[in-house]
Design a protein around this motif. Structure first.
Motif, PDB file in Angstrom:
ATOM      1  N   ARG A  24       0.859  -1.190   0.000  1.00 10.57           N
ATOM      2  CA  ARG A  24       0.000   0.000   0.000  1.00 10.57           C
ATOM      3  C   ARG A  24       0.889   1.231   0.000  1.00 10.57           C
ATOM      4  O   ARG A  24       1.720   1.408   0.872  1.00 10.57           O
ATOM      5  CB  ARG A  24      -0.857  -0.017   1.267  1.00 10.57           C
ATOM      6  N   ALA A  65      -1.049   3.429  -4.954  1.00  8.97           N
ATOM      7  CA  ALA A  65      -2.194   2.531  -4.775  1.00  8.97           C
ATOM      8  C   ALA A  65      -3.441   3.314  -4.359  1.00  8.97           C
ATOM      9  O   ALA A  65      -4.539   3.047  -4.848  1.00  8.97           O
ATOM     10  CB  ALA A  65      -1.875   1.450  -3.748  1.00  8.97           C
ATOM     11  N   ASP A 117      -6.843   3.579  -6.577  1.00 11.70           N
ATOM     12  CA  ASP A 117      -8.137   3.213  -5.991  1.00 11.70           C
ATOM     13  C   ASP A 117      -9.193   4.295  -6.194  1.00 11.70           C
ATOM     14  O   ASP A 117     -10.380   4.002  -6.305  1.00 11.70           O
ATOM     15  CB  ASP A 117      -7.992   2.928  -4.495  1.00 11.70           C
TER      16      ASP A 117
END
Length: 145
Positions: A7, A11, A15
């Protein structure tokens, strides 16, 4: 082989727009659509999907609603966060201009400051040189996000 953290900020960014329609919605708003029906026409998503994506983008701070006098949603507009996402879209546009088939129409953007056609270019902030594929690595000492 270097392994990236599970993460990280990239990321999180992915998202925010990881579905089929979000970047299309941002593009439509950047091109001037603001009302639900204008966005629907520009994007072509099913109504229920469009409504869900608009809510998601508003919750994430990428767009905001404009209320009418009776308190209902009168339209949508990009926030500064959404406008900044436009820089990413310009880089994607350059990629599309390079790799799309010849029969796909191009839209050129004119840089208002100099009057020339704008072409997005990713450069190193420190040295100013363009970044090419295979020229980046990541700092393994950085703690994962």
């Amino acid at each position: 082989m270097k392994i990236k953290p599970e993460r990280d900020a990239l990321a999180v960014a992915l998202d925010a727009v990881n579905d089929r329609w979000s970047l299309h919605i941002v593009r439509a708003l950047a091109f001037g659509a603001s009302r639900y029906t204008e966005i629907l026409r520009a994007v072509g998503a099913p109504r229920d999907v469009l409504a869900a994506r608009l809510r998601k983008l508003a919750e994430s701070g990428i767009l905001q609603t404009r209320a009418s006098e009776n308190g209902k949603v009168a339209g949508y507009e990009l926030t500064q966060k959404g406008k900044d996402l436009g820089q990413v879209i310009l880089v994607l546009k350059r990629w599309g201009d390079t790799y799309s088939e010849g029969n796909v129409p191009r839209v050129d953007f004119i840089h208002d400051v100099c009057g020339q056609v704008f072409v997005a270019d990713v450069r190193c902030r420190a040295c100013g040189k363009p970044i090419r594929s295979g020229e980046l690595s990541f700092d393994q000492e950085s703690p994962p996000c």
